[in-house]
Structures are given as C-alpha cells and as structure tokens.
Write a protein that holds these residues in place. Structure first.
Motif, PDB file in Angstrom:
ATOM      1  N   GLY A 362      22.703 -57.880 -49.330  1.00  8.96           N
ATOM      2  CA  GLY A 362      21.999 -57.650 -48.073  1.00  8.96           C
ATOM      3  C   GLY A 362      21.000 -56.514 -48.178  1.00  8.96           C
ATOM      4  O   GLY A 362      20.477 -56.192 -49.254  1.00  8.96           O
ATOM      5  N   TYR A 363      20.759 -55.888 -47.036  1.00  6.60           N
ATOM      6  CA  TYR A 363      19.758 -54.827 -46.894  1.00  6.60           C
ATOM      7  C   TYR A 363      20.453 -53.503 -46.606  1.00  6.60           C
ATOM      8  O   TYR A 363      21.476 -53.462 -45.906  1.00  6.60           O
ATOM      9  CB  TYR A 363      18.787 -55.166 -45.763  1.00  6.60           C
ATOM     10  CG  TYR A 363      17.998 -53.980 -45.247  1.00  6.60           C
ATOM     11  CD1 TYR A 363      16.861 -53.525 -45.931  1.00  6.60           C
ATOM     12  CD2 TYR A 363      18.391 -53.304 -44.099  1.00  6.60           C
ATOM     13  CE1 TYR A 363      16.138 -52.432 -45.469  1.00  6.60           C
ATOM     14  CE2 TYR A 363      17.679 -52.220 -43.620  1.00  6.60           C
ATOM     15  CZ  TYR A 363      16.558 -51.779 -44.311  1.00  6.60           C
ATOM     16  OH  TYR A 363      15.859 -50.691 -43.850  1.00  6.60           O
ATOM     17  N   GLN A 364      19.898 -52.407 -47.130  1.00  6.92           N
ATOM     18  CA  GLN A 364      20.483 -51.085 -46.917  1.00  6.92           C
ATOM     19  C   GLN A 364      19.398 -50.062 -46.632  1.00  6.92           C
ATOM     20  O   GLN A 364      18.302 -50.105 -47.202  1.00  6.92           O
ATOM     21  CB  GLN A 364      21.297 -50.639 -48.135  1.00  6.92           C
ATOM     22  CG  GLN A 364      21.908 -49.252 -47.961  1.00  6.92           C
ATOM     23  CD  GLN A 364      23.017 -48.966 -48.952  1.00  6.92           C
ATOM     24  OE1 GLN A 364      23.495 -49.865 -49.628  1.00  6.92           O
ATOM     25  NE2 GLN A 364      23.433 -47.721 -49.016  1.00  6.92           N
ATOM     26  N   TYR A 365      19.754 -49.121 -45.742  1.00  8.28           N
ATOM     27  CA  TYR A 365      18.879 -47.991 -45.427  1.00  8.28           C
ATOM     28  C   TYR A 365      19.706 -46.707 -45.486  1.00  8.28           C
ATOM     29  O   TYR A 365      20.879 -46.689 -45.088  1.00  8.28           O
ATOM     30  CB  TYR A 365      18.258 -48.135 -44.034  1.00  8.28           C
ATOM     31  CG  TYR A 365      17.626 -46.846 -43.544  1.00  8.28           C
ATOM     32  CD1 TYR A 365      16.375 -46.445 -44.014  1.00  8.28           C
ATOM     33  CD2 TYR A 365      18.281 -46.018 -42.640  1.00  8.28           C
ATOM     34  CE1 TYR A 365      15.800 -45.260 -43.584  1.00  8.28           C
ATOM     35  CE2 TYR A 365      17.715 -44.837 -42.200  1.00  8.28           C
ATOM     36  CZ  TYR A 365      16.468 -44.458 -42.674  1.00  8.28           C
ATOM     37  OH  TYR A 365      15.905 -43.282 -42.264  1.00  8.28           O
ATOM     38  N   MET A 366      19.092 -45.658 -45.989  1.00  3.87           N
ATOM     39  CA  MET A 366      19.723 -44.335 -45.974  1.00  3.87           C
ATOM     40  C   MET A 366      18.650 -43.289 -45.780  1.00  3.87           C
ATOM     41  O   MET A 366      17.566 -43.367 -46.382  1.00  3.87           O
ATOM     42  CB  MET A 366      20.488 -44.064 -47.268  1.00  3.87           C
ATOM     43  CG  MET A 366      21.181 -42.702 -47.296  1.00  3.87           C
ATOM     44  SD  MET A 366      22.149 -42.447 -48.801  1.00  3.87           S
ATOM     45  CE  MET A 366      22.694 -40.746 -48.556  1.00  3.87           C
ATOM     46  N   GLY A 367      18.933 -42.308 -44.927  1.00  7.29           N
ATOM     47  CA  GLY A 367      17.995 -41.230 -44.664  1.00  7.29           C
ATOM     48  C   GLY A 367      18.635 -39.878 -44.855  1.00  7.29           C
ATOM     49  O   GLY A 367      19.836 -39.690 -44.576  1.00  7.29           O
ATOM     50  N   MET A 368      17.863 -38.928 -45.349  1.00  2.00           N
ATOM     51  CA  MET A 368      18.326 -37.546 -45.510  1.00  2.00           C
ATOM     52  C   MET A 368      17.166 -36.618 -45.166  1.00  2.00           C
ATOM     53  O   MET A 368      16.109 -36.658 -45.792  1.00  2.00           O
ATOM     54  CB  MET A 368      18.826 -37.305 -46.927  1.00  2.00           C
ATOM     55  CG  MET A 368      19.518 -35.944 -47.103  1.00  2.00           C
ATOM     56  SD  MET A 368      18.375 -34.615 -47.551  1.00  2.00           S
ATOM     57  CE  MET A 368      18.009 -35.041 -49.251  1.00  2.00           C
ATOM     58  N   ASP A 369      17.360 -35.791 -44.137  1.00  2.00           N
ATOM     59  CA  ASP A 369      16.328 -34.860 -43.680  1.00  2.00           C
ATOM     60  C   ASP A 369      16.847 -33.434 -43.799  1.00  2.00           C
ATOM     61  O   ASP A 369      18.029 -33.163 -43.514  1.00  2.00           O
ATOM     62  CB  ASP A 369      15.932 -35.130 -42.227  1.00  2.00           C
ATOM     63  CG  ASP A 369      15.380 -36.534 -42.031  1.00  2.00           C
ATOM     64  OD1 ASP A 369      14.953 -37.141 -43.027  1.00  2.00           O
ATOM     65  OD2 ASP A 369      15.383 -37.012 -40.879  1.00  2.00           O
ATOM     66  N   GLN A 370      15.943 -32.524 -44.165  1.00  6.22           N
ATOM     67  CA  GLN A 370      16.269 -31.097 -44.224  1.00  6.22           C
ATOM     68  C   GLN A 370      15.069 -30.297 -43.730  1.00  6.22           C
ATOM     69  O   GLN A 370      13.918 -30.745 -43.848  1.00  6.22           O
ATOM     70  CB  GLN A 370      16.631 -30.661 -45.648  1.00  6.22           C
ATOM     71  CG  GLN A 370      17.928 -31.230 -46.167  1.00  6.22           C
ATOM     72  CD  GLN A 370      18.280 -30.728 -47.552  1.00  6.22           C
ATOM     73  OE1 GLN A 370      17.467 -30.077 -48.226  1.00  6.22           O
ATOM     74  NE2 GLN A 370      19.492 -31.013 -47.999  1.00  6.22           N
ATOM     75  N   HIS A 405      14.884 -47.594 -48.592  1.00  6.20           N
ATOM     76  CA  HIS A 405      14.926 -48.973 -48.123  1.00  6.20           C
ATOM     77  C   HIS A 405      15.080 -49.869 -49.349  1.00  6.20           C
ATOM     78  O   HIS A 405      14.299 -49.748 -50.307  1.00  6.20           O
ATOM     79  CB  HIS A 405      13.656 -49.356 -47.374  1.00  6.20           C
ATOM     80  CG  HIS A 405      13.427 -48.589 -46.119  1.00  6.20           C
ATOM     81  ND1 HIS A 405      13.911 -48.997 -44.905  1.00  6.20           N
ATOM     82  CD2 HIS A 405      12.762 -47.420 -45.900  1.00  6.20           C
ATOM     83  CE1 HIS A 405      13.551 -48.132 -43.973  1.00  6.20           C
ATOM     84  NE2 HIS A 405      12.854 -47.153 -44.549  1.00  6.20           N
ATOM     85  N   GLY A 406      16.057 -50.769 -49.317  1.00  2.00           N
ATOM     86  CA  GLY A 406      16.236 -51.648 -50.464  1.00  2.00           C
ATOM     87  C   GLY A 406      17.324 -52.667 -50.257  1.00  2.00           C
ATOM     88  O   GLY A 406      17.914 -52.795 -49.172  1.00  2.00           O
ATOM     89  N   GLY A 407      17.606 -53.389 -51.305  1.00  2.07           N
ATOM     90  CA  GLY A 407      18.675 -54.376 -51.285  1.00  2.07           C
ATOM     91  C   GLY A 407      19.985 -53.760 -51.746  1.00  2.07           C
ATOM     92  O   GLY A 407      20.043 -52.619 -52.228  1.00  2.07           O
ATOM     93  N   GLN A 408      21.053 -54.519 -51.610  1.00  2.00           N
ATOM     94  CA  GLN A 408      22.367 -54.052 -52.026  1.00  2.00           C
ATOM     95  C   GLN A 408      23.189 -55.216 -52.557  1.00  2.00           C
ATOM     96  O   GLN A 408      23.072 -56.348 -52.088  1.00  2.00           O
ATOM     97  CB  GLN A 408      23.103 -53.375 -50.866  1.00  2.00           C
ATOM     98  CG  GLN A 408      23.353 -54.287 -49.675  1.00  2.00           C
ATOM     99  CD  GLN A 408      24.212 -53.620 -48.614  1.00  2.00           C
ATOM    100  OE1 GLN A 408      24.894 -52.640 -48.869  1.00  2.00           O
ATOM    101  NE2 GLN A 408      24.183 -54.165 -47.404  1.00  2.00           N
ATOM    102  N   LEU A 409      24.026 -54.918 -53.539  1.00  2.00           N
ATOM    103  CA  LEU A 409      24.978 -55.853 -54.104  1.00  2.00           C
ATOM    104  C   LEU A 409      26.313 -55.138 -54.249  1.00  2.00           C
ATOM    105  O   LEU A 409      26.348 -53.937 -54.565  1.00  2.00           O
ATOM    106  CB  LEU A 409      24.515 -56.362 -55.473  1.00  2.00           C
ATOM    107  CG  LEU A 409      23.245 -57.216 -55.532  1.00  2.00           C
ATOM    108  CD1 LEU A 409      22.859 -57.478 -56.975  1.00  2.00           C
ATOM    109  CD2 LEU A 409      23.445 -58.527 -54.778  1.00  2.00           C
TER     110      LEU A 409
END
Length: 552
Positions: A362-370, A405-409
């Motif tokens: 599927g699809y995956q998102y991850m964010g990291m802000d500082q 932003h990307g895919g995942q397995l």
C-alpha cells in the motif's frame, strides 16, 4: 440419490407383490415408508405439536454449485467455508406460517415466539418478532447478529446434518450458524447487550455490520532517537577549561512523550481473506527550553568561533550579561513532532491452527518536523563597545520539515489461543523524502534612540539564511508487536512495542554549523561561514503502547 434409489426399489417391489395402485400411494407418501392397512380406531388422536418444547435451528446458505438439485455428498469439513457466515436470503413473506394442531386436528394461530436451546446448551433470547430468531457469532470475540426467518418445519434439535429449504442448502452447527456466546454476554440477551437487527456491537447502531469492520485505539508512550546540539549558552569562551555550558552539548528530544494511534480496517470478502487497513498516528510533541538572565546567571554569553577576515580565528562570545558591563536575558526553545499514516491491502497467505499470515502492500506517509529559536537581548551598563543604555538584540531561527511519501511492503501475523492473542507487523516503506529547512536571523540595535535592523544573526547569516529544500530516496522500516487479552466482549486489551525509522532525515544539528564558525564581515569577500552544507542521518522513534482493540 440413495433415498431415490430405495424409493424406486420399494415402489417396484410393492407393485409386483401387492398391486401397483394399492402400494403406490404408500411408496410416495409423506413419510416415504410402506404401511399396512390397519383398521381405524375411534380413539385415534392426531399428534399435537407443543410450542413450549419447540427448538429451532439457525442456518447458513451453502454456496451455489450449479444446477444440481441434491446436497453435496462430500464431508462438510472438506468444503471451503467462509470465516464469517452470510445470512441466507429468505424473506418472511416467502415462508409459511407455523401452525399448532389442536386435539381435534384443526390449525390454530401462528406461533409468535419460540424457545430453543443451542447445541452448546446456552440459552438464547426469545425474540418477540414473529417467525424470526436472534443469532450472534459463536466465536467469543464476535457478536454480530442477524434475524433469520425460520420455517416451521425446522423446529428441531440442532445438529450438523445439512438440509435444503426454499431452494437453499443449510448446514447446522456452530461454525455455519453462529450463536450468541453467553460467556462474553455476561449471561444477558443479545438485545440487552447491544444487538439489533443490523448487527451486534457499537457499529450496528450506525448502520454498519460488526462483522465488516475492526480497529483499535492505542496510547503511545514514545522515545525519539534524540539530537545533539552544539553549545549555545555559557559563561565564557569554549576554549577555556573553566567555562560552564548552560545550553547545548547535550542530547535533546530524549524524554518520553504521549501520543496515539488509530487503526480502522474492513473486510473485502466473506471469507475474511482480504482486508483494507488504514492507520494514523502521532508520537506527541517533544520540547526543549532554556531561559536565563542576570538574576539566574551572573555571566551569560553566546559562544561562537570567529573566522572574520583580518582576525586570527579564535573562540569568541557575544556578551548577554556580565556584572558591571551588561545586563540581559537569553531564551532558547526547540520542539519536535513526529507523525504518520498509511493505507494497506492485506491478503491472507497462510492459515493454520489459529494462526494467520497476511501479505500487505500500500501507501505510507511519515512526517518529522523540528524547530529552534534562539533570542537574546543585552543592555550596555558602561561606555565600552557601545554607549550606556544601548540595546543589542539578536535572533536565530531554524525550521525543518521532513515528509516521506512512498509505497510499502510487509507481513502481518495474528495468533489467538483462548482469550490471548499475539499480533506482529513487519514492513518497510520506500519512496521520496522531501527535506525543507528555513533559516532566518536578525540583529536589532538601538543607540541613543537610533534604531537599526540587520538581517543577520549569529548562527544564521547571509551565508546560510533562506529556504533550502531537496528530495532524496529514503526508507521507512517499521516493527510492531502486540499482546492482547480479551477482557471485554468483542474487545481485546492490548500491550505492545513499536519502532519506526526514517533514513536520510534532516535534524537541527544538521543545519547548524558544527564549528559555530561565524564571519562577522562581508561574506562576499570573506569566508563563507556559517555554512549551508547540511548533514543528514537516520531518525527513529520507539516505545510501548496500550490500547483497546475491536477484534474479529
């Protein structure tokens, strides 16, 4: 087929021995048995169907296998069976009303309620609706309900014998016809436990079948990998062994924070072999702060490495407060936020003895802000570099964003043994990481009422200020282990461990010149410091989680 063969054999035998017409009626009679002529007795009474001894059977529809009119001869345990049962499509209007025969053989009013007991000897609720019974899942973790119209000919003890009614094949037993498990209903009826005509559980009240959905809500207690900042406040130059560092030279963002995770899934087929799962989570906000003034620190300075042309490179300081020379204050504030979401399709790959293994994509998102803001303000107390009463204030700010932003397995497993369950998730995301850094500095001076502003601070100057962004390929691996205990009906209380990482991430230490090198002269003709050569590394967040899971 065997019954048809026996019937034909009996018919031919009877026709040859006694006479075709006299035996034909017996051979094809309602009970399908040969009966000898017996004299009528005036005391003969027809059988009476007592409603208080009636038992019912819940049924499930067998899958259509073509135009065959007979039942499947193969053993039931060898046939594929959905992991959840679909209610047979039988309308109440298509069923005859059950009747009660009185002693004189006449029909009375239709039966309105039915008392019955399932094969596991657990009493069920008496449904006030005519010709319908309430059913729930016999699995301890499910309570889905359905009102299945029951034909009058099926008021008998439940067994595993298949039979056909209204053109549909039904199978007895708990697996094919789930019933309410009183152990997890606290001995109450389905209606009082939250069961209605749509389904048991909270989702039924919103028009959704409880068998179609699952999910969890969890509290995350997370720890970040941390970041090490250079010395940002001290009481002297950094090359002095007696200098005490007040802020910096330590790992920040290392304390525990509280976050949350929400998981919602839905089954895509009746066999419960494929589902879609959506998750959203955040690790909570981590902050770091430092505030000081002359009352808390007699001497307070901002250290840096002076590389101005014409001056030998030396450790230098910007004086904030020192007795008899200047008074002022310094504040420093940093924060970090981490969050993510994903959507995956999960397909059953292996199933045996209560264990399942799903492959997911599927699809995956991850964010990291500082972010980091350093502000200081100093007022001169003596005539020296600046007149008495003159004010010098500087500010440096750093804002960082990392978006993946990307895919995942991956692979998801689940195992249940009684009231205990164990789940695991191992997956990896791959795709684009967009990194963005916004740096800004300023200096404000006020001398004898004349104010001036310069777009240069100490650690952010024209050599590195502005917006910097790029894209790179990165990885986001994730591991999760969860132990569940079925404390409540349809719900597991869960506890587990979770870790997720992002490669090639940009953090605060990566955008601050590691040497604190500063060129106070015109950077066009001098050393280009501080530098804008940013550094990247792997960031991760890990911790434990507690939650409540709606199980399936």
């Amino acid at each position: 087929m065997i019954q048809d063969a026996l019937r034909r054999f009996a018919f031919v035998t009877c026709f040859l021995s006694v006479g075709g017409l006299s035996c034909a009626s017996g051979a094809i009679g309602g009970d399908r048995t040969l009966r000898r002529k017996q004299p009528d007795r005036s005391t003969y009474q027809p059988p009476v169907l007592a409603t208080d001894h009636l038992e019912t059977v819940t049924v499930t529809q067998a899958e259509s296998g073509g135009q065959s009119s007979g039942l499947v001869d193969a053993p039931l345990d060898t046939l594929p069976r959905p992991r959840r049962s679909a209610a047979p499509v039988v309308t109440e209007a298509s069923l005859p009303d059950p009747v009660v025969l009185s002693e004189n053989g006449t029909a009375e009013s239709p039966v309105q309620t039915v008392n019955y007991e399932t094969s596991n000897h657990r009493p069920l609720h008496v449904d006030p609706q005519p010709h319908a019974v309430e059913t729930c899942s016999c699995e301890s973790c499910r309570s889905s309900g359905a009102r299945v119209p029951l034909p009058p000919a099926m008021h008998h003890t439940i067994d595993a014998t298949p039979y056909r009614f209204a053109g549909q094949v039904f199978d007895g037993g708990c697996d094919a016809a789930p019933v309410c498990d009183s152990q997890f209903c606290d001995g109450t009826s389905c209606d009082s436990g939250g069961c209605d005509s749509i389904g048991c559980g909270p989702l039924g009240r919103f028009g959704l079948s409880a068998d179609d959905w699952f999910g969890s809500v969890e509290l995350l207690l997370m720890f970040r990998s941390g970041d090490r900042l250079p010395a940002l406040a001290s009481d002297g130059r950094l090359d002095d062994t007696d200098t005490q560092v007040f802020a910096g030279r330590e790992t920040v963002f290392k304390d525990m924070t509280a976050g949350g995770r929400l998981t919602v899934g839905a089954w895509l087929d009746n066999y419960m072999d494929r589902n879609i799962v959506a998750r959203g989570w955040f690790a909570g906000e981590q902050t770091y702060g430092f505030n000081a003034n002359q009352n808390t620190h007699a001497t307070l300075v901002r250290p840096f490495f002076n590389v101005t042309d014409g001056v030998d490179p030396i450790d230098d300081t910007r004086i904030i407060a020192t007795p008899g020379e200047a008074s002022g204050a310094l504040s420093l504030r940093a924060d970090s936020n981490t969050f993510g979401a994903d959507v995956s399709i999960r397909q059953l790959w292996y199933k045996r003895q209560g264990a399942t293994v799903d492959l997911l994509y599927g699809y995956q998102y991850m964010g990291m802000d500082q972010s980091l803001v350093i502000s200081d303000r100093a007022t001169s107390l003596s005539d020296g570099a600046r007149p008495i009463g003159s004010v010098l204030a500087t500010s440096d700010s750093f804002d960082i964003e990392n978006d993946f932003h990307g895919g995942q397995l991956g692979v998801a497993t689940h195992y249940r043994e009684g009231c205990w369950s164990f789940s695991s998730l191992a997956k990896i995301g791959f795709g684009s990481i967009r990194r963005r850094a916004v740096l800004a500095g300023s200096t404000f001076t006020s001398i004898d009422g004349n104010n001036a502003t310069d777009p240069n601070g100490i650690l952010v100057r024209s050599t590195n200020s502005g917006t910097h962004s790029d894209n790179t390929f990165g990885w986001v691996p994730e591991l999760d282990f969860t132990l569940g205990w079925q404390k409540y009906p349809c719900f597991d209380v869960t506890f587990g461990y979770h870790i997720i990482a992002m490669t090639d991430a940009l953090e605060l230490s990566g955008v601050i010149d590691p040497d604190l090198a500063v060129n106070l002269a015109d950077p066009a003709v001098a050393a280009q410091r501080p530098t804008s050569n940013f550094r990247h590394g792997t960031f991760y967040v890990q911790g434990i989680h507690f939650g409540l899971s709606y199980i399936y």
